[in-house]
Structure formats: C-alpha cells, structure tokens
Design a protein around this motif. Structure first.
Motif, mmCIF file in Angstrom:
data_model
loop_
_atom_site.group_PDB
_atom_site.id
_atom_site.type_symbol
_atom_site.label_atom_id
_atom_site.label_comp_id
_atom_site.label_asym_id
_atom_site.label_seq_id
_atom_site.Cartn_x
_atom_site.Cartn_y
_atom_site.Cartn_z
ATOM 1 N N ALA A 168 58.322 23.338 25.352
ATOM 2 C CA ALA A 168 57.590 24.073 26.385
ATOM 3 C C ALA A 168 56.212 24.449 25.870
ATOM 4 O O ALA A 168 56.023 24.708 24.680
ATOM 5 C CB ALA A 168 58.366 25.328 26.782
ATOM 6 N N VAL B 7 56.022 30.063 30.459
ATOM 7 C CA VAL B 7 56.630 28.845 29.909
ATOM 8 C C VAL B 7 55.699 27.649 30.075
ATOM 9 O O VAL B 7 55.516 26.869 29.147
ATOM 10 C CB VAL B 7 58.005 28.567 30.549
ATOM 11 N N VAL C 108 57.454 22.013 30.803
ATOM 12 C CA VAL C 108 58.659 22.039 29.979
ATOM 13 C C VAL C 108 59.421 20.720 30.112
ATOM 14 O O VAL C 108 59.401 20.091 31.161
ATOM 15 C CB VAL C 108 59.558 23.247 30.367
ATOM 16 N N ILE D 135 63.645 31.383 27.366
ATOM 17 C CA ILE D 135 64.139 30.006 27.531
ATOM 18 C C ILE D 135 65.561 29.891 26.994
ATOM 19 O O ILE D 135 66.449 29.324 27.641
ATOM 20 C CB ILE D 135 63.202 29.003 26.825
ATOM 21 N N VAL E 271 64.483 21.928 23.867
ATOM 22 C CA VAL E 271 63.506 22.262 24.892
ATOM 23 C C VAL E 271 62.122 22.232 24.263
ATOM 24 O O VAL E 271 61.902 22.820 23.199
ATOM 25 C CB VAL E 271 63.778 23.655 25.500
ATOM 26 N N GLU F 191 64.600 21.932 33.932
ATOM 27 C CA GLU F 191 63.144 21.864 33.786
ATOM 28 C C GLU F 191 62.445 22.588 34.935
ATOM 29 O O GLU F 191 61.467 23.303 34.715
ATOM 30 C CB GLU F 191 62.686 20.406 33.717
#
Length: 195
Positions: free
Chosen positions: A161, A83, A86, A173, A159, A74
């Motif tokens: 984000a 990003v 996240v 990512i 994930v 993270e």
C-alpha cells in the motif's frame, strides 16, 4: 487365398488350425472392444477433466473466487484513510472442494449354516455401490450435483500500500485483513508500495 484356407483345414492339423483361428478371432474381438470402450471413457467434459477425485470430495480449481476476494479486499482497503493505492495477494493451503451427492445401493444377505455336530454359523455379506449423481446442462455437459462446497483455507496475506509507511495505516490494514479473512496478525505482512 481361398485354396490356402481349405488346405489349412485338411489332414491331421485340422483341429490345431481351427483352434488357432478361434483364438485369433477372440483376441481380435477383445482388442476391438477394449479400444472402443477406451474412446467412450475419454469423452468427458472439460469441467470433469479439471476435477480431481479425492475420496468423497472433489477438488476444483477456484482461482476466480480467490481473485474475487483479493479484488474486494483491495477495494475496501483503498477506501481506508491514508492507505492510497493497494495490492493484495492471498495464499491458500488447499483449493476448494465440493461434496457430491451419491446414489447409494447396498444389499445385506445373511446365511445360516448348521453342521452335523449341531453348531451353527451365521455369515453376513454386505455389498454396496456408490455413484455420483450428475445433472445435464442445456449445452449437453454433465455436472455433478453438489451437497456442499468447502472454501479454500487462507494461509497468509501480503499487502502493498502507498500509505504503509505510517504505523497507524499499517495497523488499520492488518486489522481489516484479520477481520475479513480470520488470519492471525503474524500471517499478514504489509509493505510500502513503490510510487
């Protein structure tokens, strides 16, 4: 009561009563011994209770290490351009295991036998014992001495984000997770985080 005991051992049933009393005493001693040895076996440290023996390996709970890896991912992903905030979740197929060091003792004995017809027979017996070696910590707890630690196998990653709505950020990512964990790209799912 003393008179009853004396009367019990008089006459024909003297031996029968004596045998019954001896059997009752033996059963009582065995039961007390079993109860006392059971209490000693229950006195283990919390860490030993969490460990599950699996053949030559011991499985341990490693959620702290798993959480640490998620936090590190993270932190690094949050520093990639575009990003934003996240959150990372990793899934594992197994937990960490460590291979303890054993104290092994083995004995081999050979026996040669010859029969009356001149035939010989060789018998080999092997007796081996294996015990885990423990070290005692300063607080009195025992901990097994480890030979190696096998990290858990990562199976997938999710994930979320803020910037995951653009394909370039999403690709960045996925590449970063792939590089850090060794996961194939199809096992990494990236989603846009709610604002």
């Amino acid at each position: 009561m003393n008179e009853k005991l004396k009367n019990m051992f008089k006459g024909k049933k003297k031996t029968e009563n004596l045998v019954c009393l001896i059997i009752i005493l033996i059963i009582t001693v065995v039961a007390i011994n079993y109860i006392l040895s059971g209490d000693k076996n229950k006195k283990t440290t919390n860490k030993e209770e969490k460990n599950i023996k699996m053949g030559n390996a011991v499985q341990v709970s490693s959620s702290a290490n798993e959480d640490e890896l998620e936090q590190r991912l993270e932190n690094i992903l949050g520093k990639i351009s575009g990003v934003g905030k996240v959150k990372v979740m990793l899934t594992y197929s197994e937990s960490s295991t460590f291979r303890p060091v054993y104290n092994e003792d083995s004995k081999v004995s050979n026996t040669n036998e010859t029969d009356s017809n001149g035939g010989t027979r060789v018998t080999t017996e092997t007796d081996s014992q294996k015990e885990v070696i423990f070290k005692e910590n300063s607080d009195g707890t025992k901990e097994p001495v480890t030979q190696s630690i096998v990290s858990p196998k990562i199976e997938g990653a999710i994930v979320a984000a803020q910037g995951a709505d653009t394909s370039t950020v999403k690709a960045s990512i996925i590449q970063a997770i792939e590089a850090a964990t060794g996961l194939a790209t199809h096992k990494i799912q990236v989603f846009k985080m709610e604002d």
